[in-house]
Design an enzyme around this catalytic site. Structure first.
Site, PDB file in Angstrom:
ATOM      1  N   TRP A 196       0.760  -1.111   0.021  1.00  0.00           N
ATOM      2  CA  TRP A 196      -0.166  -0.059   0.129  1.00  0.00           C
ATOM      3  C   TRP A 196       0.930   1.304   0.006  1.00  0.00           C
ATOM      4  CZ3 TRP A 196      -4.664  -1.916  -0.981  1.00  0.00           C
ATOM      5  CH2 TRP A 196      -5.774  -1.051  -1.326  1.00  0.00           C
ATOM      6  N   ASP A 197       0.193   2.416  -0.028  1.00  0.00           N
ATOM      7  CA  ASP A 197       1.201   3.647  -0.071  1.00  0.00           C
ATOM      8  C   ASP A 197       1.692   3.925   1.308  1.00  0.00           C
ATOM      9  OD1 ASP A 197      -1.144   4.698   1.146  1.00  0.00           O
ATOM     10  OD2 ASP A 197      -1.470   5.956  -0.634  1.00  0.00           O
ATOM     11  N   TRP A 198       1.497   3.145   2.493  1.00  0.00           N
ATOM     12  CA  TRP A 198       1.959   3.216   3.761  1.00  0.00           C
ATOM     13  C   TRP A 198       2.668   1.969   4.128  1.00  0.00           C
ATOM     14  CZ3 TRP A 198      -0.981  -0.551   5.521  1.00  0.00           C
ATOM     15  CH2 TRP A 198      -2.177  -0.507   5.012  1.00  0.00           C
ATOM     16  N   ASN A 474     -13.890   0.692   0.389  1.00  0.00           N
ATOM     17  CA  ASN A 474     -13.033   1.879   0.599  1.00  0.00           C
ATOM     18  C   ASN A 474     -13.008   2.496  -0.839  1.00  0.00           C
ATOM     19  OD1 ASN A 474     -11.099   3.953   2.066  1.00  0.00           O
ATOM     20  ND2 ASN A 474      -9.903   2.752   0.313  1.00  0.00           N
ATOM     21  N   GLU A 475     -13.524   3.665  -1.204  1.00  0.00           N
ATOM     22  CA  GLU A 475     -13.084   4.575  -2.083  1.00  0.00           C
ATOM     23  C   GLU A 475     -13.453   3.857  -3.448  1.00  0.00           C
ATOM     24  OE1 GLU A 475      -9.049   6.100  -1.408  1.00  0.00           O
ATOM     25  OE2 GLU A 475      -9.878   7.086   0.230  1.00  0.00           O
ATOM     26  N   GLU A 571     -12.045  10.447   6.263  1.00  0.00           N
ATOM     27  CA  GLU A 571     -10.524  10.233   5.898  1.00  0.00           C
ATOM     28  C   GLU A 571      -9.999  11.745   5.748  1.00  0.00           C
ATOM     29  OE1 GLU A 571      -8.612   7.874   3.262  1.00  0.00           O
ATOM     30  OE2 GLU A 571      -9.832   6.051   3.730  1.00  0.00           O
TER      31      GLU A 571
END
Ligand code: NAG
Ligand code: NAG
Ligand code: NAG
Ligand code: NAG
Ligand code: NAG
Ligand code: NAG
Ligand code: NAG
Length: 820
Positions: A196-198, A474-475, A571
């Site tokens: 993920w981006d994190w 999510n999104e 968020e």
């Protein structure tokens, strides 16, 4: 290890001589039981001890085959593991007694992910969804003496690719900087395990939850749901027991024994006479009412206590009265409603009053939801249910006045322990279903396994007082509308699949099994308005509807005026770096600790991330590129920058309760899975960033919250998150010169605000003040009824322009000095 039920009941009835005492025997097949597990790869070059529950990365690390997975570049260096094929083999003994039951089921609570299983050489089944409990009838395969269970896993990366070749669904892959793997959306597996981006990619493999053999003769209770509604001064309780049997009909009776106040118990009984489906499942229920006087209300954190009451549900044999099976759960009495009604009722005929509200009413009170977003506690699912980690994170959330966490759709349905802890702490849960930032397939095979997943998890989690709302994904609505993954050409196909999955498959299951809770199709969405608009709204970020996610890396995040209105901010965030101490647990090489090192670049998954942090810092703080301590300062300043940004944005949302009826602020993100720059407030390992300390103040129940306006004046709000009003209070504004600790000027303003309300108290005109770079303002509240409320500050110009600041020369006192 195995254990048996129903001995106690028979003793009560004095029937010990007449009946076999074993109603159910559970043979524990985890590593704590009598099972020896081993783990091997495809070409048999590796053979090590295995763990159940567990996973390949953990076991290989334990065996010394690989180093600490979170160190250095090990996410990439260990990637071969995800491409290999792994087999867990368990050997266990069964006695003749165990073979005498009519039902023998192998119950796997969680298998990650695509595997086929054999027992004593015979194939018994396959798995394809890590969120599903698999139950296999193994009576014909078990034997007295040693049994061998093998679980053969496919490489998750290959399995995803194979499915993608058959049924390609965008996106093609994650961005290169993630060092991730492609097509996570093809597998019912924690989506974040492909990166993920994190977070890093660890495409995990293993038996991540308990594994047992269940032996019984008649029937068992698998799960219990409780539907609790208020009707006047009575609570209506509808209990449903989900049963499994081997016969075609279950006859007997169900009892419920509920503890209530004053150490009393309410017990009821209902006859059961139901036909089982072909797969042996059936339901039986018990409806009753209890007076509101015998139980106390459950409240979210900060609004009251969290009394929980033991509920014991048992299934009994009609003739013998034997207690065949029993479930213990804890329930709380509260109502939660998600209110979407004409906003002009509250806001009048104004721009803000267009559209619908979106807020949670708990026990009939509209409550502003303060909180953040929860990502998995560990990137390896088998470690994500660690009780100490969960306790630390949830207590930190509680201590920062959080009343809601959003369990985000790229993670997992958390452990029972997690939700129990949330019940105890009063932390409401916004539970996403586990679909995130992707389009998803909608072929029959996929929909079937999703169906099972949703049924099982809703039934498992439904009784928790903490669960407030379900959301489909999510999104994914905004991703399709905004063409994030190049789906524009095939918009109609993707929209059709979207509706098939979240609307036609998931929605009816949730609404049938849990009619008391709202199912939102996506987060963010316009709520009911998105549904009216055919599920993919023109603008899912509409300020007048539903929830929004908002990130802006280009504007000054300390400036509250940049933020668009919202009914509910589910968020929002900005990145910072973890402390040097935490980074040092991932590298020993001093050369790694600068911004352009390969190591730091490897850990920053957000494209352009460090540049955004740098630019944000540069707006308010001096950081010289040539500073010899540049990197340490960069880390520290990134945390100041993040904390101040989240403070401004969060207070903006809390202020906006007054003029936009904004009723929630859940920032992204509470926690971390590795030592890397991210949006978290708490670092991997548990250290708090500055953000989390700031959250203790900016989420304070009572807060004086000043906002510097575009005109250069200060609007002063008083935020009151309590069930009682604040009257006859005073807001004190002290003006300080940066050169001194004594205020140069003090003004005070009368203040009052109703319960659970935010109100603008005054505008302090400062636009025409001279030498604004020499001063700052401090706000505080004086009120007899308020024990504590943090001070708050306004810097009329960017901090880096401040004049007169002096070095403080702070020195710690001798740490060994004891306080008396
Ligand atoms: C066996 O598999 C391991 C791990 O995937 C690999 O490193 C090794 O080269 C393989 N050995 C042979 C003989 O193919
Ligand atoms: C289950 O076992 C009991 C006792 O062992 C027996 O009386 C009963 O007939 C069996 N039921 C079925 C459905 O096999
Ligand atoms: C509420 O209670 C009243 C009186 O006991 C009953 O008539 C009514 O049907 C109940 N309403 C619901 C929705 O259960
Ligand atoms: C209900 O449970 C409590 C606590 O276990 C027990 O003391 C009590 O006897 C039970 N009541 C009935 C009717 O079973
Ligand atoms: C409980 O009430 C629901 C309706 O609210 C009904 O469908 C169900 O059959 C009832 N269960 C029992 C056991 O009476
Ligand atoms: C709201 O304001 C608009 C524009 O001023 C007006 O046309 C409309 O009639 C108003 N509606 C109500 C219900 O007052
Ligand atoms: C702040 O203090 C400095 C030093 O005493 C003084 O020169 C300056 O005028 C003060 N500024 C204001 C706005 O009071």
């Amino acid at each position: 290890m195995s254990y048996v039920f129903c001995v106690l009941f028979l003793l009560f009835n004095g029937l010990l001589n007449n009946y076999s005492v074993h109603c159910i025997e559970i043979v524990d097949l985890t590593s704590n039981g009598n099972v020896i597990w081993s783990l091997g790869n495809k070409n048999k070059s590796i053979s090590v001890a295995g763990s159940v529950p567990g996973g390949v990365y953990t076991d290989l690390e334990k065996a010394g085959i690989i180093d600490n997975v979170l160190f250095g570049f090990n996410d990439v260096l260990t990637r071969w593991i995800a491409y290999d094929y792994w087999t867990y083999t368990g050997r266990f003994l069964l006695s003749q007694d165990s073979l005498n039951y009519n039902v023998t089921k192998l119950v796997l609570e969680g298998v990650d992910t695509v595997a086929f299983l054999e027992l004593n050489g015979s194939p018994i089944g396959t798995t394809e969804n890590m969120f599903v409990r698999y139950v296999f009838d193994v009576k014909q395969y078990i034997k007295v003496g040693e049994n061998e269970l093998t679980i053969n896993f496919l490489s998750p990366v290959e399995a995803a690719k194979v499915r993608s070749d058959k049924y390609f669904t965008a996106p093609n892959c994650v961005p290169d900087v993630y060092n991730g793997e492609c097509h996570a959306n093809q597998l019912r597996k924690m989506q974040a395990s492909f990166s993920w981006d994190w977070g890093p990619a660890f495409p995990s493999v293993g038996i991540w939850k308990p594994l047992t053999i269940e032996l019984y003769n008649e029937a068992i209770i698998r799960s219990v749901t409780t539907h609790i509604d208020k009707n006047g001064s009575l609570w209506d309780l509808k209990i449903v027991a989900y049963l499994e049997t081997r016969s075609t009909r279950i006859k007997g009776y169900l009892t419920a024994n509920l503890s209530v106040n004053a150490k009393q118990y309410v017990t009821i009984r209902n006859d059961v006479n139901v036909l089982a489906r072909d797969d042996g499942t059936a339901e039986a229920g018990l409806n009753f009412t209890i007076s509101e006087n015998v139980v106390s209300l459950w409240w979210p954190n900060g609004f009251g206590d969290q009394p929980l009451y033991d509920l014991k549900v048992s299934l009994h044999n009609q003739d013998s009265d034997e207690e065949l099976s029993v479930k213990h759960i804890k329930i709380g009495f509260r109502t939660v409603e998600l209110v979407e009604e004409d906003a002009s009722n509250i806001l009048g005929n104004t721009t803000a009053g267009n559209g619908l509200t979106f807020y949670f009413k708990v026990n009939d009170y509209p409550l502003f939801m303060k909180g953040s977003n929860w990502i998995p506690a560990n990137i390896l699912p088998e470690l994500g249910s660690d009780k100490n980690t969960i306790d630390d994170l949830l207590l930190a959330a509680r201590d920062a006045h959080m009343a809601m966490l959003r369990v985000w759709g790229g993670g997992i349905y958390e452990s029972d322990y997690f939700y129990q802890k949330c019940d105890e702490l009063g932390i409401l849960i916004w539970q996403d279903f586990l679909f995130a930032c992707s389009m998803y397939p909608a072929d029959a095979e996929f929909l079937n396994t999703v169906k099972q997943e949703i049924e099982q998890n809703v039934i498992r989690l439904q009784h928790h007082a903490s669960i407030a709302v379900w959301a489909g994904n999510n999104e994914n609505e905004v991703a399709l509308r905004g063409d994030w993954y190049g789906t524009k050409q095939q918009f109609d196909r993707y929209k059709e699949d979207y509706i098939k999955l979240y609307v036609h498959t998931i929605k009816p299951i949730v609404e049938t099994l849990d009619p008391g809770r709202r199912y939102l199709v996506s987060s963010p969405s316009n709520g009911r308005k998105s549904e009216e608009d055919g599920y993919i709204a023109e603008n899912p970020y509409d300020s007048n509807y539903g929830d929004t996610h908002y990130y802006n890396y280009f504007a000054d995040n300390w400036d509250a005026n940049i933020y668009p209105g919202t009914r509910f901010a589910s968020e929002y965030g900005f990145q910072s770096f973890p402390s040097a101490k935490t980074l040092q647990t991932a590298s020993n090489d001093q050369n790694d600790f600068h911004l352009d090192s390969k190591f730091i670049r490897h850990r920053q998954h957000s494209p352009g991330g460090n540049t955004y942090i740098k630019e944000q810092i540069a707006r308010h703080l001096h950081l010289d590129d040539n500073d010899p301590k540049y990197f340490e300062k960069f880390i520290f300043y990134s945390q100041i920058s993040q904390a101040m940004s989240m403070k401004s944005e969060t207070e903006y949302y809390r202020q906006s309760q007054s003029d936009w009826y904004t009723m929630g602020a859940l920032y992204w993100q509470l926690n971390d899975v590795w030592q890397a720059p991210s949006w978290s407030g708490i670092e991997y390992g548990g250290k708090w960033k500055m953000l989390h300390y700031f959250a203790m103040n900016f989420f304070s129940p009572v807060l004086v919250s000043p906002r510097l306006t575009l005109a250069g004046d200060i609007n002063v709000y008083l935020i009151n998150d309590r069930l009682v009003p604040i009257e006859d209070a005073k807001i004190v504004m002290d003006v300080f010169n940066w050169t001194s600790l004594e205020p140069i000027e003090t003004n005070s303003y009368p203040a009052s605000v109703a319960a659970l309300t935010t109100k603008k108290q005054t505008t302090v005109e400062i636009w025409d003040r001279e030498n604004k770079e020499e001063i700052f303002m401090r706000f505080s509240l004086k009120s007899d009824g308020v024990n504590s409320s943090p001070r708050n500050y306004v810097f009329p110009v960017s901090l880096k322009m401040a004049k007169g600041l002096r070095k403080p020369h702070i020195r710690p006192k001798n740490q060994l000095t004891q306080e008396n």
